[in-house]
Structures are given as structure tokens and as C-alpha cells.
Design an enzyme around this catalytic site. Sequence first.
Site, mmCIF file in Angstrom:
data_model
loop_
_atom_site.group_PDB
_atom_site.id
_atom_site.type_symbol
_atom_site.label_atom_id
_atom_site.label_comp_id
_atom_site.label_asym_id
_atom_site.label_seq_id
_atom_site.Cartn_x
_atom_site.Cartn_y
_atom_site.Cartn_z
ATOM 1 N N GLY A 71 40.164 27.217 58.222
ATOM 2 C CA GLY A 71 40.039 26.728 56.855
ATOM 3 C C GLY A 71 40.945 27.471 55.877
ATOM 4 C CD GLN A 179 29.988 26.928 54.011
ATOM 5 O OE1 GLN A 179 29.061 26.424 54.650
ATOM 6 N NE2 GLN A 179 30.464 28.131 54.293
ATOM 7 C CB ALA A 200 36.073 24.231 64.345
ATOM 8 C CG HIS A 201 34.172 29.437 61.941
ATOM 9 N ND1 HIS A 201 33.334 30.361 61.373
ATOM 10 C CD2 HIS A 201 35.255 29.371 61.140
ATOM 11 C CE1 HIS A 201 33.898 30.844 60.275
ATOM 12 N NE2 HIS A 201 35.057 30.251 60.110
ATOM 13 C CB THR A 237 52.007 26.217 71.411
ATOM 14 O OG1 THR A 237 53.404 26.374 71.693
ATOM 15 C CG2 THR A 237 51.321 25.549 72.591
ATOM 16 C CB CYS A 325 31.098 37.218 51.374
ATOM 17 S SG CYS A 325 32.816 37.000 50.938
HETATM 18 C C1 LIG Z 1 34.552 29.771 55.622
HETATM 19 C C2 LIG Z 1 35.207 29.086 54.504
HETATM 20 C C3 LIG Z 1 36.611 28.999 54.426
HETATM 21 C C4 LIG Z 1 37.520 29.678 55.417
HETATM 22 O O1 LIG Z 1 37.533 29.043 56.657
HETATM 23 P P1 LIG Z 1 38.027 29.878 57.942
HETATM 24 O O2 LIG Z 1 38.079 28.853 59.022
HETATM 25 O O3 LIG Z 1 36.985 30.938 58.179
HETATM 26 O O4 LIG Z 1 39.366 30.440 57.609
HETATM 27 C C5 LIG Z 1 37.163 28.314 53.379
HETATM 28 N N1 LIG Z 1 36.393 27.731 52.449
HETATM 29 C C6 LIG Z 1 35.048 27.792 52.482
HETATM 30 C C7 LIG Z 1 34.251 27.120 51.419
HETATM 31 C C8 LIG Z 1 34.411 28.482 53.499
HETATM 32 O O5 LIG Z 1 33.084 28.561 53.514
#
Ligand SMILES: *Cc1c(COP(=O)(O)O)cnc(C)c1O
Length: 386
Positions: A71, A179, A200-201, A237, A325
Site C-alpha cells: 500500500g 482499510q 493485501a495484508h 519481476t 502507531c
Molecule cells: C497499512 C496501510 C497502508 C500501508 O500499506 P502497506 O501495504 O503496509 O505498505 C496505507 N494506508 C493505510 C490506510 C493503511 O492502513
Amino acid sequence: MRRVYLDNNATTALTPEVLEAILPYYRENFGNSSSIHWFGRECRKAVEDARDNVAALIGADPSEIVFTGGGSEADNMAIKGVAYQKMGKGRHIITTRIEHHAVLDTCKFLGKNGFEITYLPVDQYGLVDPQSLRDSIRDDTILVTIMHSNNEMGTLQPIEELASIAREKGIIFHTDAVQSMGKVDTDVNKLGVDLLTFSAHKLHGPKGVGGLYIRKKTKLTPLIHGGHQENGRRAGTENVAGIVGMGKAFELAAVDMEAKNDYIRGIRDNLEDAVVDTIPEVQVNGHPEKRLPNTTNISFKFVEGESLLINLDLRGVAISTGSACTSGSLEPSHVLQAMGIPHEVIHGSLRLSFSSMNTKEDVEYTMEVLPGIVEKVRAMSPLWEG
Ligand SMILES: *Cc1c(COP(=O)(O)O)cnc(C)c1O
């Protein structure tokens, strides 16, 4: 010891099906998705199937999806990509004070490098006033970036309305929906956004993979130069296993989404109600209704959130605090500050975030330990006279 995980806005556990989907791409299907032979073609097909799943969850065309390393990278790609593409036309960007640091710090960086940034305020619930966006738009505004939902207290922004204001003026609109994906509707055409970030996570997929939705005809200068992967929009890649995992996670998220979220909302509300009913001097932050179903942010007055976090952790309950955080810094949260919450109240704030893997028993166990911990920590505070 019992372990209860209530920090799903930080990251989530992989679903077993997601892990199963990933494993072959670390074993026999190890090809490079750009190769022409069988090994490559197997991976190319898996990547494109995942792209279809991701596109389906947001109502996009698969050709509008670019995969990234998460993200944060997608936020950087969107904001810097538009900034460099449009700098000949203008150098003004509008965002808000409550964005994730991946957006906020990217804007700050551009602010030090020839761009001008307007940070919109929010009200006590964390909502942006559409009129303030209207008033901030200038002739040289090239981008508006406003998050779909906030990671700290879950407030959902009126993105449809905000995006239509930008659209009227021909200004590109980006939203960070990391989110929101799988928790509320994030159909890009209903929202009317040009760019949308996902990861994804936060949705039971693997870490280090995410992407950006880029509406057709939206031009971005690439952030990472090199090979021609992702249609020349992001070199490198592909993380085939990660992308496959994300595709599976998003496919599963789309199944019974509403029922799952009703379940999560029920658990969240149970805990929130129990805290408000049994512990004195607490306040729930964020919008009462316009909020993610899985998030609650609660201030416990006259205590330090860190003390609560450490004591909860000793009893097996994982949560996070309202002070920057988990980064080891004790700066009070910029989000809660922007909502006008006093510093001493912010310092006693906890974020509890749920997923479909949480149970009623998790809430019961948390309520067995939390009231005693708050009482114990408050008893040591010079400010508490309860
Ligand atoms: C976790 C988060 C991100 C960052 O995403 P990552 O995949 O951990 O780099 C960006 N924006 C929001 C609102 C998030 O909660």
C-alpha cells in the site's frame, strides 16, 4: 496463555486457503511471469487470474490494476506519479490532516520539493467537509488525495461527494482504500475515483504486496524504472506468490462480505458497549455510524495507553495505542489531534480492530482482564481520584 489478536488494522493473519494458494508458487511453479516457456506461462496466468479477482472486488477492468510492493508504494506511485506527470500544469495538491503516513509524508516530501500542499481539517468525528475541499481548489490544483477510511478510528469519508467536486474541475482524485477493501463497498465507478490504493495484508493476504487502480486514460509518471512489467507502469519481476495470495484473499473477501461484516460489527459493538458500561471515564472516538465495522478507538482518561498496551500484552491481548502507531515514538496521534481531542486524552487511547477470525470468547476474555488493568494503572496516576 490465551492469545487474543485485536490489532487487525496493523495486519491480519493469512487465511489457510490463501497459504495453500501461495505454496505452489514457491515450489514447482517458480517461473518468471515474463518468460515465454511453460514455467513463465503458468505464472503469467496466475498473475492475470489474480488481477481479475482484484478488479472484480472494486468493479474495475483488469487492465486498470497495477501491482506494487504494498500500500505504501501504491500511495507513493499515485501521488508522485501525478505530481511529476502534471507539474507543467500546476503544483498544488490537496490532502487531509488525517492521512496514513504513506500519503502524508509523500506530500510533505513534495512540499519541500517545489509543490504546495493544502491539508484539509476534519471535524470532531474525523470527517472532511466537502465545502472545505471546494474552497481549497485553485487553478493550479493537480491532485486531491483523501483516504476512504481511517486506520486509527475507522471514520469513512464521503468519497463520492468529494471525488465529484474534483471531477467537476478536471482534477485527478486518489483515495487510499487499504482499510476499506472487503469491509465496505469500494466500487471505483460508484466512488468516481481515478486512483485507488489497496494492500493485501490488511485483508488476510500476504505482506509486501498491494497495488493501485488507475482509471483508463489517467497518466502517471512511473516511480520505478526498468523492465516492461505491468505495462511499463511498474518495473520489476512480479512477486508472483504474493500476487496469487492477494488474488485469493480478495476473492474470499468478496464471498458473503455483508454477513461477515455484520458478524464483525456485532463483536466490535459488544466489546465497545461492555467497555462503556463497565469502565468509568471513557470516550469512543470516530464517527458513531460512518465507521468501519471492525474498528473502535477508545480513550481511557487518566491513564497512559502504553501502560494499558503492555499490561494487556502480558495477559495475551494484542491492541495498539493512539500514540504514533507502534513506531516507538510517543508523539500523540496526528489523527486524534486533528479531531481536536486533548493531548492527555489521546495519550490514553487504544485502537481495537477486529477480523472475521475473532470470536465472542475473545471479547469475553478481553473484558475479563481490561477493567482490572485500567483500575490498577489509574490507581498509580496522580490525576485519578476515582
Ligand atoms: C497499512 C496501510 C497502508 C500501508 O500499506 P502497506 O501495504 O503496509 O505498505 C496505507 N494506508 C493505510 C490506510 C493503511 O492502513
